[in-house]
Design a protein around this motif. Sequence first.
Motif, PDB file in Angstrom:
ATOM      1  N   MET A  30       0.819  -1.218   0.000  1.00 15.63           N
ATOM      2  CA  MET A  30       0.000   0.000   0.000  1.00 15.63           C
ATOM      3  C   MET A  30       0.853   1.268   0.000  1.00 15.63           C
ATOM      4  N   VAL A  31       1.897   1.287   0.816  1.00 19.29           N
ATOM      5  CA  VAL A  31       2.736   2.490   0.901  1.00 19.29           C
ATOM      6  C   VAL A  31       3.437   2.763  -0.430  1.00 19.29           C
ATOM      7  N   SER A  32       3.997   1.724  -1.023  1.00 22.38           N
ATOM      8  CA  SER A  32       4.677   1.905  -2.305  1.00 22.38           C
ATOM      9  C   SER A  32       3.683   2.272  -3.409  1.00 22.38           C
ATOM     10  N   THR A  33       2.465   1.733  -3.322  1.00 24.29           N
ATOM     11  CA  THR A  33       1.428   2.110  -4.289  1.00 24.29           C
ATOM     12  C   THR A  33       1.078   3.581  -4.145  1.00 24.29           C
ATOM     13  N   PHE A  34       0.969   4.049  -2.909  1.00 25.10           N
ATOM     14  CA  PHE A  34       0.664   5.458  -2.635  1.00 25.10           C
ATOM     15  C   PHE A  34       1.767   6.367  -3.168  1.00 25.10           C
ATOM     16  N   ILE A  35       3.018   5.978  -2.939  1.00 23.54           N
ATOM     17  CA  ILE A  35       4.158   6.770  -3.411  1.00 23.54           C
ATOM     18  C   ILE A  35       4.188   6.825  -4.937  1.00 23.54           C
ATOM     19  N   ARG A  36       3.770   5.727  -5.566  1.00 25.62           N
ATOM     20  CA  ARG A  36       3.749   5.682  -7.027  1.00 25.62           C
ATOM     21  C   ARG A  36       2.573   6.472  -7.602  1.00 25.62           C
ATOM     22  N   GLU A  37       1.387   6.220  -7.091  1.00 22.66           N
ATOM     23  CA  GLU A  37       0.172   6.754  -7.694  1.00 22.66           C
ATOM     24  C   GLU A  37       0.002   8.260  -7.529  1.00 22.66           C
ATOM     25  N   THR A  38       0.363   8.790  -6.372  1.00 19.71           N
ATOM     26  CA  THR A  38       0.099  10.203  -6.089  1.00 19.71           C
ATOM     27  C   THR A  38       0.760  11.143  -7.101  1.00 19.71           C
ATOM     28  N   PRO A  39       2.089  11.079  -7.277  1.00 18.75           N
ATOM     29  CA  PRO A  39       2.683  11.984  -8.279  1.00 18.75           C
ATOM     30  C   PRO A  39       2.382  11.586  -9.713  1.00 18.75           C
ATOM     31  N   SER A  40       2.251  10.279  -9.995  1.00 18.48           N
ATOM     32  CA  SER A  40       2.051   9.861 -11.386  1.00 18.48           C
ATOM     33  C   SER A  40       0.701  10.335 -11.925  1.00 18.48           C
ATOM     34  N   PHE A  41      -0.335  10.310 -11.086  1.00 22.49           N
ATOM     35  CA  PHE A  41      -1.622  10.826 -11.523  1.00 22.49           C
ATOM     36  C   PHE A  41      -1.568  12.340 -11.704  1.00 22.49           C
ATOM     37  N   GLY A  42      -0.786  12.990 -10.877  1.00 16.23           N
ATOM     38  CA  GLY A  42      -0.617  14.427 -11.036  1.00 16.23           C
ATOM     39  C   GLY A  42       0.028  14.754 -12.368  1.00 16.23           C
ATOM     40  N   PHE A  43       1.092  14.029 -12.706  1.00 13.73           N
ATOM     41  CA  PHE A  43       1.762  14.245 -13.989  1.00 13.73           C
ATOM     42  C   PHE A  43       0.866  13.869 -15.156  1.00 13.73           C
ATOM     43  N   TYR A  44       0.012  12.853 -14.948  1.00 13.15           N
ATOM     44  CA  TYR A  44      -0.889  12.451 -16.028  1.00 13.15           C
ATOM     45  C   TYR A  44      -1.837  13.585 -16.393  1.00 13.15           C
ATOM     46  N   PHE A  45      -2.525  14.117 -15.383  1.00 11.98           N
ATOM     47  CA  PHE A  45      -3.489  15.192 -15.628  1.00 11.98           C
ATOM     48  C   PHE A  45      -2.798  16.446 -16.137  1.00 11.98           C
ATOM     49  N   LEU A  46      -1.631  16.747 -15.587  1.00  8.28           N
ATOM     50  CA  LEU A  46      -0.885  17.933 -16.018  1.00  8.28           C
ATOM     51  C   LEU A  46      -0.471  17.799 -17.484  1.00  8.28           C
ATOM     52  N   THR A  47       0.068  16.636 -17.866  1.00  4.97           N
ATOM     53  CA  THR A  47       0.504  16.416 -19.247  1.00  4.97           C
ATOM     54  C   THR A  47      -0.667  16.470 -20.209  1.00  4.97           C
ATOM     55  N   TYR A  48      -1.771  15.816 -19.842  1.00  5.25           N
ATOM     56  CA  TYR A  48      -2.940  15.812 -20.713  1.00  5.25           C
ATOM     57  C   TYR A  48      -3.477  17.226 -20.921  1.00  5.25           C
ATOM     58  N   ASP A  49      -3.523  18.001 -19.847  1.00  4.68           N
ATOM     59  CA  ASP A  49      -4.008  19.369 -19.934  1.00  4.68           C
ATOM     60  C   ASP A  49      -3.107  20.205 -20.848  1.00  4.68           C
ATOM     61  N   CYS A  50      -1.801  20.081 -20.657  1.00  5.26           N
ATOM     62  CA  CYS A  50      -0.854  20.853 -21.473  1.00  5.26           C
ATOM     63  C   CYS A  50      -0.894  20.426 -22.948  1.00  5.26           C
ATOM     64  N   MET A  51      -1.000  19.123 -23.179  1.00  7.61           N
ATOM     65  CA  MET A  51      -1.016  18.620 -24.556  1.00  7.61           C
ATOM     66  C   MET A  51      -2.261  19.077 -25.306  1.00  7.61           C
ATOM     67  N   THR A  52      -3.424  18.977 -24.674  1.00  7.12           N
ATOM     68  CA  THR A  52      -4.665  19.362 -25.357  1.00  7.12           C
ATOM     69  C   THR A  52      -4.707  20.861 -25.609  1.00  7.12           C
ATOM     70  N   ARG A  53      -4.143  21.647 -24.688  1.00  5.00           N
ATOM     71  CA  ARG A  53      -4.076  23.092 -24.893  1.00  5.00           C
ATOM     72  C   ARG A  53      -3.119  23.417 -26.048  1.00  5.00           C
ATOM     73  N   TYR A  54      -1.981  22.757 -26.053  1.00  4.71           N
ATOM     74  CA  TYR A  54      -0.970  23.030 -27.079  1.00  4.71           C
ATOM     75  C   TYR A  54      -1.459  22.624 -28.469  1.00  4.71           C
ATOM     76  N   LEU A  55      -2.130  21.483 -28.551  1.00  2.85           N
ATOM     77  CA  LEU A  55      -2.613  20.991 -29.847  1.00  2.85           C
ATOM     78  C   LEU A  55      -3.882  21.699 -30.307  1.00  2.85           C
ATOM     79  N   GLY A  56      -4.499  22.429 -29.385  1.00  2.47           N
ATOM     80  CA  GLY A  56      -5.690  23.192 -29.744  1.00  2.47           C
ATOM     81  C   GLY A  56      -6.887  22.327 -30.094  1.00  2.47           C
ATOM     82  N   CYS A  57      -7.269  21.446 -29.182  1.00  3.08           N
ATOM     83  CA  CYS A  57      -8.421  20.570 -29.424  1.00  3.08           C
ATOM     84  C   CYS A  57      -9.715  21.392 -29.481  1.00  3.08           C
ATOM     85  N   GLU A  58     -10.374  21.304 -30.603  1.00  5.74           N
ATOM     86  CA  GLU A  58     -11.656  21.970 -30.795  1.00  5.74           C
ATOM     87  C   GLU A  58     -12.637  20.962 -31.375  1.00  5.74           C
ATOM     88  N   ALA A  59     -13.898  21.063 -30.953  1.00 13.44           N
ATOM     89  CA  ALA A  59     -14.911  20.105 -31.402  1.00 13.44           C
ATOM     90  C   ALA A  59     -15.075  20.104 -32.918  1.00 13.44           C
TER      91      ALA A  59
END
Length: 301
Positions: A158-187
Amino acid sequence: MALDFLAGCVGGAAGVLVGHPFDTVKVRLQVQNVEKPLYRGTFHCFQSIIKQESAFGLYKGIGSPMMGLTFINALVFGVQGNTLRALGKDTPLNQFLAGSAAGAIQCIICCPMELAKTRMQLQGTGEYKLKMKNYKNSLDCLIKIYRKEGLRGINRGMVSTFIRETPSFGFYFLTYDCMTRYLGCEAEDNYVIPKLLFSGGMSGIVSWLSTYPVDVIKSRLQADGVGGVTQYNGILDCVRKSYHEEGWRVFTRGLTSTLLRAFPVNAATFATVTVFLMYMKSEDNLRECEPGPVIQQPSSL
């Protein structure tokens, strides 16, 4: 919205089906004995499993991530969305913080799920037909671990899972947000789906790279005790012994199969979510090109 949760579950299921064979290879490579290795690398591991255990060997333990999928996606969507609204502004920092919060909370389900998955993936290694099954399925695996080791056994790693998941999910959302903004996703963009596929795939790769050494330790701790032999007394002991016996490369073991898995898994997830939402909603109501990130650990990533 309920539709977003449902879309996330459908997309997540598609991601599991695409990525589970790669995950099985990753786990086998991470925990194999360095003195008597069964596999020379990622592709040799793929070939050996198919030859010795059939193609179904690649899907061992898939029941566990499938069972936990609905609950994990519900937690991720709920926590990330509510945290982002509580923070007030949709900024890159807040995306990271909201994603980290989601990653931390979903460990409650993710850890037992991955424990069962790991044990199932290691069962009958190298056997085409299992001579003896310790576990019938993922649920049976968790029940037997609970009866033998109690709640502490169910939450092994559990502890190692917590150490892994907490920052990795943060980087996931941050990267996705930056990528979609940069690529200019429009409907209205004819290439919106390829852009979402690329954004999701790259987000998965970045999130895995950010915490992969911790995943190696988590897998070793959760596999420890299989066969009745216990090697590690905790995270630091596992790090010390692994490094002493195998050097720094041990912390990158299985990385190739993980990255090969990360892109198509997240691409499949986003494509499925997008198509699902387009099908369920009329064109007049579909104004946003972003269906919302659907996360696989690092398991699902």
